[in-house]
Design an enzyme around this catalytic site. Sequence first.
Site, mmCIF file in Angstrom:
data_model
loop_
_atom_site.group_PDB
_atom_site.id
_atom_site.type_symbol
_atom_site.label_atom_id
_atom_site.label_comp_id
_atom_site.label_asym_id
_atom_site.label_seq_id
_atom_site.Cartn_x
_atom_site.Cartn_y
_atom_site.Cartn_z
ATOM 1 C CD GLU A 344 32.569 73.579 2.014
ATOM 2 O OE1 GLU A 344 33.623 73.271 2.592
ATOM 3 O OE2 GLU A 344 32.026 72.871 1.152
ATOM 4 C CD GLU A 447 28.640 72.883 -3.989
ATOM 5 O OE1 GLU A 447 29.038 71.802 -3.495
ATOM 6 O OE2 GLU A 447 29.240 73.959 -3.837
#
Length: 572
Positions: A344, A447
């Site tokens: 991220e 994910e």
Amino acid sequence: MPHYGRTTTHTQLRQATSYPYCLKTPLKPQYDGGIVVNPELSQGLTGWKGYGKARIRIGVADEDGNKYITAAATDLAASAHLNVSFHSFAQDFHLDKDMLYSFSAWLRVREGEAHIKARIQPKYSNVSIIIGRVEAREGCWSMLKGGFIVDVSGPATLYFESDLAIAEIWGDSISLQPFTYEEWRSHQNETIEKVRKTKVKLQVVDKMGRPVHNAKVSIKQIEPHFPVGTAITEHILNTTAYQNWFLPRFRYAVFSRDLKWQAVEKVRGVINYTVPDRLLEFVKEHKVKVRGHTILWENPDKLPPWVQNLTENSEYFQAAVNMRVESVVNRYKGQFIHWDVLNENMHFSFFEDKLGPDTLVNLFKKVHEIDPETTLFLNEYFTIEKALDKAASPPLYLKTIAELRQKGFSGTIGIGLQTHLTWLSLPYMRASLDVLASTKLPVWVTELDVSVYSPDRVWALDNAMREVHSHPTVQGMLVWGDWHPQPKGCWRMCFTDDNFKNLDTGDKLDKFLNEVKHGDGVHGTTDSNGYFEASLFHGEYEAHLENSKLGSERFLVLPTLEPQDPVILEVV
């Protein structure tokens, strides 16, 4: 439902998957512009209007006479002072809540660079919808590709917004094409036939080599080619029911939290790899491949508290980072199929703020030096889920990859797409994947889950899995069903209850897996020449003859442009 005047072919439905970055002259509009009036500006300003306080006009390129539309604020000083950035050209449409809309436009700016959003403003709503983004610049044309759905049918306005209030936006080859859900699903199925399956001929012969007709053939998949996996937790090690649910379904996994820094080094200098070691031993025993998630996490809230306390001393902080990278990568090098290097990093900047702007490329180089055979991934959210978030949007993702290359990282870069959904826009997801496909890099959905707050959770899960599987650029998919005992439960989505009985999400997952694995087998009867033909998902198979003591054969079905040689089953 409105009539749109023509039928769109499945080939047209994925036009311009090869996404050009910046061209001297824009390409023709997708779908001939679809329902856009005057998409190439050949009729002057017909169909177009100004939005906000914009002055619009037609420009003509000196080199080839190409016409385009331009828009700038009538009062540049006031726009800059008020930071009003939506002065643009616009067009009105009537939109249908039962349709899916694919959008594209070629854009540039008169001077400099600007981040431009395309928006839809429904007449009966105060909230506009961001439908796509692009980094536009002077001197060449960039393609904005997006898509959307609407909740309510009615009139709406398409317009553009720049992050630079004084930018003069140019546009050309603008397209908006509606599709029914039936057309969309039909195209998914057609694409799957082309990119995930191959037609295979089997021939049954006797020991003299003569064809055997009316022989009943049964084909079973042994190993799929397209990876589908899920997140697992340490509880799988001691929970037989968990193992019995996981192992028949998956050959790919990711440790949901047990490899992360805060899990293995809660106290500085006290490193404990017991759980990830045991998990790795478990998956190896069962021939399950694993992604390495994650070496570092850019979000400071996801780091051990002691790491944050080191930030006042840059030397200690750098030493701690180096030790973490060297420790975890050396321990597990060659044992994971991927590494998420700095999770991220487009949404957060904790490490860059402390260690400088070259932190990302330095980490990629360091990990690659230690473990050169493992693909190194970026891993981000809100890239293909929705256009509302700029940070890791497709154009910013491309920009991050370009910066890694410019700063000297030459290894393979993987594109990780977390795909945490609350609601699903299939057109935006497909458009975003099309943009990322231009890199020719490995793309994985890492994910995938759907929030409990989603209005139609099971539908969204099913359609997201199918959209991902049907897109040619995606090389694998992991769903995020990280089970923990109550009261913790799962993070966002469970597939089972605490007794490992399927929930509705689990049933939908199983239906999808059954389809892509040919779970019911493939059965047929040979023709007069002893042949039986089947369209099979890529993978490893075993074929045998039913109700007899006749032969069996293992064979591979791989992506190929050439017809495969027939698989021969010989009568014993």
